[in-house]
Design an enzyme around this catalytic site. Structure first.
Site, PDB file in Angstrom:
ATOM      1  N   GLY A   1       0.861  -1.189   0.000  1.00 51.94           N
ATOM      2  CA  GLY A   1       0.000   0.000   0.000  1.00 51.94           C
ATOM      3  C   GLY A   1       0.891   1.231   0.000  1.00 51.94           C
TER       4      GLY A   1
ATOM      5  CB  ALA B   1       2.730   2.418   4.704  1.00 47.88           C
TER       6      ALA B   1
ATOM      7  CB  THR C   1      -3.369   2.369  -0.538  1.00 50.53           C
ATOM      8  OG1 THR C   1      -2.662   2.290   0.705  1.00 50.53           O
ATOM      9  CG2 THR C   1      -2.949   3.605  -1.300  1.00 50.53           C
TER      10      THR C   1
ATOM     11  CB  ALA D   1      -7.879   6.015  -0.353  1.00 50.54           C
ATOM     12  CD  GLN D   2     -15.175   6.076  -2.230  1.00 53.99           C
ATOM     13  OE1 GLN D   2     -15.908   6.960  -1.779  1.00 53.99           O
ATOM     14  NE2 GLN D   2     -15.657   4.932  -2.679  1.00 53.99           N
TER      15      GLN D   2
ATOM     16  N   GLY E   1      -9.297  11.479  -0.258  1.00 51.50           N
ATOM     17  CA  GLY E   1      -8.024  12.087  -0.623  1.00 51.50           C
ATOM     18  C   GLY E   1      -7.066  12.254   0.536  1.00 51.50           C
TER      19      GLY E   1
ATOM     20  CD  GLU F   1     -12.693  13.348   3.242  1.00 52.57           C
ATOM     21  OE1 GLU F   1     -12.508  12.563   4.177  1.00 52.57           O
ATOM     22  OE2 GLU F   1     -12.144  13.220   2.137  1.00 52.57           O
TER      23      GLU F   1
ATOM     24  CG  ASP G   1      -2.355 -10.744   7.929  1.00 60.06           C
ATOM     25  OD1 ASP G   1      -3.241 -11.305   8.604  1.00 60.06           O
ATOM     26  OD2 ASP G   1      -2.259 -10.857   6.698  1.00 60.06           O
TER      27      ASP G   1
ATOM     28  CG  HIS H   1     -16.848   5.972   6.334  1.00 61.85           C
ATOM     29  ND1 HIS H   1     -17.970   6.589   5.835  1.00 61.85           N
ATOM     30  CD2 HIS H   1     -15.796   6.660   5.829  1.00 61.85           C
ATOM     31  CE1 HIS H   1     -17.595   7.604   5.046  1.00 61.85           C
ATOM     32  NE2 HIS H   1     -16.276   7.668   5.043  1.00 61.85           N
TER      33      HIS H   1
ATOM     34  NE  ARG I   1     -14.570   9.344   8.404  1.00 65.28           N
ATOM     35  CZ  ARG I   1     -13.561   9.093   7.589  1.00 65.28           C
ATOM     36  NH1 ARG I   1     -12.709   8.134   7.857  1.00 65.28           N
ATOM     37  NH2 ARG I   1     -13.416   9.813   6.508  1.00 65.28           N
TER      38      ARG I   1
ATOM     39  CG  HIS J   1     -13.387   3.680   7.164  1.00 64.73           C
ATOM     40  ND1 HIS J   1     -13.477   3.309   5.834  1.00 64.73           N
ATOM     41  CD2 HIS J   1     -12.705   4.861   7.169  1.00 64.73           C
ATOM     42  CE1 HIS J   1     -12.884   4.215   5.078  1.00 64.73           C
ATOM     43  NE2 HIS J   1     -12.387   5.157   5.859  1.00 64.73           N
TER      44      HIS J   1
ATOM     45  NE  ARG K   1      -8.367   7.397   9.501  1.00 70.67           N
ATOM     46  CZ  ARG K   1      -8.844   7.586   8.267  1.00 70.67           C
ATOM     47  NH1 ARG K   1      -8.283   8.463   7.447  1.00 70.67           N
ATOM     48  NH2 ARG K   1      -9.876   6.892   7.837  1.00 70.67           N
TER      49      ARG K   1
ATOM     50  CB  SER L   1      -5.314   7.236   7.014  1.00 74.51           C
ATOM     51  OG  SER L   1      -4.661   6.041   6.763  1.00 74.51           O
TER      52      SER L   1
END
Ligand code: FAD
Ligand code: SIN
Length: 526
Positions: A12, A14, A44, A47-48, A50, A116, A223, A244, A292, A353, A388, A393
């Protein structure tokens, strides 16, 4: 046995950005990325909304972004971390742009900044409503151009290799725990590879699959948290599961649940009950754009009161042409289900989420295990506190992959490969003929977590969840000892561990904060 300077677990944002940084710093160092599915499959990719960052200091400021993050985190953020992440944001974002990620611009050529929940300003850079897809695309092009990065797809990391695996003398045993690499299951060859590394980065993402309804793809099985916990790394704040507010409600239920981005509410969409009531004002003066945790709890309360299965998101009053430009993916999904957003409201539910806590890291991304770094959603950095802030993120992963990289390149030359690492031992195991136990186990964990460890918890529900999880744990461990490894079995173990930790940490938390809500505390206060 395979040797690599840097072992990166996960592809992803990261994992990929860390891999690019360390690979570009020294072309003679080998970087190996293992990823359990196809290379782009990750949280990742989905993700919508941004990436939140202060791009235009004329209309926004670091102080405002810091304050919004602290407010969302409800007093539990580490302020020094928040400041560091926010202030480094623009430089890291520029790097992403230099790597080829395209963000939408408005008609005067500035970045089109979305808004957001919990943000006091428009500060979210995005690529339509498929920001994550665009990020993965661009980063993977860069990775393919980097000759010292190897990507091993369909390779599943089972466990970190530590002193526990290495037959060591009494002196070695006294040293702090060190990571020497990982055991990795090559899914196609059905063989466990021993990968010895000088430095290892865990970037394995989230754990939404611990719940029945989640926006997270099937790979999000906790994991990293499971592996770290087994290796005795410190884990923290995992009770803060972010739900979410607006996942698409559909039957039959899909996993993952399709997300209706918070940016749609930032664009003006309103929440309504089935009988048309706009209800958010009852809960917060910021209404649909409260943080959220508040919006998700409000929806949960409305649904418990009405007995309905979903509430609605009303987009009928929005400019359709603009909506189409900003949210083509959401529009297509709705249209495919016969929902013309000009005329019909979208049915939405809350969904697991994001996990705000995880493997504890310091400001260099170091875990409590030597030579093991962690980055991205699997970590607890202190940025998010109890909840968060939306679109923080991807930003956190970007900033921390830089921190991990700086610390890694400064230390790698002093580290030697451990030549005493043994190969994986699979003696006394046989083909598992009881796969039903694994599929039922996964479904049971999801149901337990959704029923007892959801948005609203109680002491009794938590105790009950723990009891039920214990039973599945024992059954699964027995199976693990006797069976030839499979990804499904390993994922179930990690889901159980993560679920167990969420319960344990929830039982220890004695006050309601951010995304954590135990009704026993709320009731005893009033
Ligand atoms: P991921 O992107 O999840 O990558 C983890 C990688 O590790 C994957 O490649 C996976 O296959 C691999 N992996 C996992 N376990 C193993 C193993 N055992 N062995 C080998 N490989 C393994 N955040 C924002 O900031 N803005 C947004 O707009 C936004 N929208 C979102 C929308 C959706 C639908 C979802 C689900 C999340 C969204 N988020 C958003 C959250 C954000 O996308 C994630 O937190 C972030 O992408 C995590 O990045 P990561 O690199 O840590 O993990
Ligand atoms: C969304 O687009 O609503 C998701 C944003 C996030 O999770 O940060």
């Amino acid at each position: 046995m395979l040797k690599t300077d840097y072992l990166v677990i996960g592809s992803g944002i990261a994992g990929l950005t860390y891999a690019l940084r360390v690979a570009h710093a020294a072309k003679d160092k080998k970087v190996t990325i293992v990823t359990k599915s196809e290379r782009s499959e990750s949280n990742t990719k989905y993700a919508q909304g941004g990436i939140a960052t202060v791009y235009d200091e004329d209309i926004d400021s670091f102080e405002q972004h810091i304050e919004d993050t602290l407010i969302a985190g409800d007093g539990l953020c580490d302020e020094a971390v928040v400041r560091m992440v926010v202030e480094e944001g623009p430089a890291r974002l520029q790097e992403l742009i230099d790597w080829g990620v395209q963000f939408d611009e408005n008609n005067i050529g500035d970045f089109d900044l979305g808004k957001e929940g919990g943000h006091s300003q428009n500060r979210i850079l995005h690529h339509k409503d498929i920001t994550g897809f665009e990020i993965e695309r661009a980063l993977l092009v860069m990775v393919d151009k980097s000759s010292n990065i190897e990507v091993l797809e369909k390779h599943y990391a089972i466990d970190f290799i530590t002193e526990h695996h290495v037959k060591s003398g009494p002196t070695l045993r006294k040293t702090p725990i060190t990571c020497f690499g990982a055991y990795v299951l090559d899914k196609e060859a059905n063989k466990v590879k021993t990968i010895v590394s000088k430095l290892t980065l865990i970037a394995s993402g989230g754990s939404g699959q611990a719940y029945t309804t989640t926006t997270n793809p099937l790979i999000a099985t906790g994991d990293g948290i499971g592996m770290a916990y087994r290796a005795k790394a410190e884990v923290e704040d995992v009770e803060f599961i972010q739900f979410h507010p607006t996942a698409l409600y559909q039957l039959p239920q899909e996993s993952p649940a399709f997300l209706i981005s918070e940016a749609v509410r930032g664009f003006g969409a309103r929440l309504r009950t089935a009988n048309g009531e706009f209800f958010m004002r009852k809960y917060d003066e910021r209404e649909e754009l409260a943080s959220r945790d508040i919006v998700a709890r409000a929806i949960d309360t409305e649904l418990k009161t009405s007995g309905d299965n979903y509430v609605f998101l009303d987009c009928t009053q929005l400019n359709y042409e603009e909506f189409k430009k900003h949210f083509p993916n959401i529009l297509e999904k709705c249209a495919g289900l016969g929902i013309d957003i000009r005329k019909k409201w979208i049915p939405v539910v809350t969904a697991a989420h994001y996990i705000c806590g995880g493997v504890k890291v310091d400001m260099d991304g170091k875990t409590s295990i030597k030579n093991l770094y962690a980055c991205g959603e699997c970590t607890s950095t202190g940025l998010h506190g109890a909840n968060r802030l939306a679109s923080n993120s991807l930003l956190e992963a970007l900033v921390y992959s830089q921190k991990c990289y700086l610390s890694s390149v400064a230390s790698i030359d002093a580290i030697q490969f451990n030549d005493a690492v043994p190969e994986w031992d699979s003696t006394n195991t046989s083909q598992n003929k009881e796969n039903i136990l694994i599929t039922h186990g996964r479904a049971s964990v999801q149901k337990i977590m959704s029923d007892y460890v959801g948005i609203v918890r109680s002491n009794r529900r938590l105790k009950s969840a723990e009891k039920r999880l214990n039973f599945i744990y024992e059954e699964t461990e027995e199976l693990y000892k006797e069976s030839i490894l499979s990804v499904e079995l390993c994922e179930l173990r990690n889901l159980i561990t993560t679920a167990y930790l969420i319960c344990e940490f929830s039982m220890k938390r004695k006050e309601n904060k951010g995304g954590f809500y135990n009704k026993d505390f709320a009731e005893s206060k009033s």
